[in-house]
Design an enzyme around this catalytic site. Structure first.
Site, PDB file in Angstrom:
ATOM      1  N   GLU A   1     -32.451 -27.285   6.535  1.00 32.31           N
ATOM      2  CA  GLU A   1     -31.761 -26.087   6.410  1.00 32.31           C
ATOM      3  C   GLU A   1     -30.882 -25.922   5.253  1.00 32.31           C
ATOM      4  O   GLU A   1     -30.131 -27.059   5.316  1.00 32.31           O
ATOM      5  CB  GLU A   1     -32.136 -25.397   7.311  1.00 32.31           C
TER       6      GLU A   1
ATOM      7  N   LYS B   1     -37.713 -29.082  19.163  1.00 32.58           N
ATOM      8  CA  LYS B   1     -36.954 -29.354  18.212  1.00 32.58           C
ATOM      9  C   LYS B   1     -35.427 -29.021  18.817  1.00 32.58           C
ATOM     10  O   LYS B   1     -35.112 -28.150  19.524  1.00 32.58           O
ATOM     11  CB  LYS B   1     -36.664 -28.019  17.232  1.00 32.58           C
TER      12      LYS B   1
END
Ligand code: KIV
Length: 263
Positions: free
Chosen positions: A180, A115
């Site tokens: 997020e 990631k």
């Protein structure tokens, strides 16, 4: 045991509207527990800088530290897909370095995917890493490695930019994207527009999956708990009490008792 979670399986889950369950873990013991609990994806997050190393942000975390922790979790996972989080400055400078560092997560760490944080600006790195055969999960919105640029950990509300970031990382070849700190309405639109699964953290219920930091959800750390976290246990209290009882027993000579001793 249910079948191993693969990237095509995650795509299938989005298609069938089955929610993807993800959590962070940083060592063998919690990796095993997360796997046994049926978690689909375990992220060895650079959040370990804060919850394991006691730092005030994730920026100092190194590649060697990430590989060390990823190895522990990968050895524990039987079913869950393990993603290694690329730390600050492991991929931003140039695509060739990004490929080499991503490769270490797979070769040395035993992860299935990596990631990295960022949208449009890191699309060339996503493209380079995935062209090398390494699956990449993108991470947009509140990106903790840009804490100084954001002026703190702030909810990101620039819809046009967020949508553009999401479309670009998908186009660059990301297999999934973490959203997020994004308002629910924007995360919902992004989730509907993308073919790849969105994994939310502070991005509302419409995302294809959810992720939380293990120490937050289990109440293991004493740090500030953000609004988006639901704490399912208060393990810090349990641990403190257990250790306190042990200390009292030793000091009062109640431990070890005869059953703990060899003849
Ligand atoms: O480092 C981390 O734990 C993360 C998750 C919060 C998504 O990036």
């Amino acid at each position: 045991m249910a079948a191993t979670v693969t990237i095509p399986r995650l795509w299938d889950m989005k298609e069938k509207q089955e929610k993807i369950v993800a959590v962070t873990a940083y060592d063998f013991a919690f990796g095993q527990l997360a796997d046994a609990a049926g978690i689909d994806m375990i992220l060895v997050g650079d959040s370990l800088g804060m919850v394991v190393q006691g730092r005030s942000n994730t920026l100092p975390v190194t590649m060697d530290e990430m590989i060390y922790h990823t190895g522990m979790v990968a050895r524990a996972a039987r079913r869950a897909l393990v993603v290694g989080d690329m730390p600050f400055m492991a991929y931003q400078a140039e695509p060739a370095e990004a490929i080499r560092n991503a490769g270490r997560f797979i070769k040395e760490g035993g992860a299935v995917a990596v990631k990295l944080e960022g949208g449009v600006s890191v699309s060339p790195m996503i493209q380079a890493i995935s062209s090398a055969g390494i699956p990449v999960q993108a991470h947009i919105g509140l990106t903790p490695q840009s804490v100084h640029q954001m002026g703190g950990y702030r909810v990101q509300r620039d819809e046009e930019r967020l949508v553009e970031d999401a479309l670009q990382v998908e186009q660059a070849g990301a297999f999934s994207v973490v959203l997020e700190g994004i308002p629910t309405a924007i995360a919902t639109k992004i989730t509907q527009r993308l073919k790849i699964p969105t994994i939310g953290i502070g991005a509302g219920p419409a995302c294809d999956g959810q992720i939380l930091v293990l120490h937050d959800l289990l109440g293991l750390s004493q740090r500030h708990v953000p609004k988006f976290v639901k704490q399912y246990r208060q393990l810090a209290v349990e641990v403190r009490n257990g250790l306190g009882e042990y200390a009292e027993d030793v000091r009062a000579a109640r431990f070890p008792a005869p059953e703990h001793c060899y003849d």
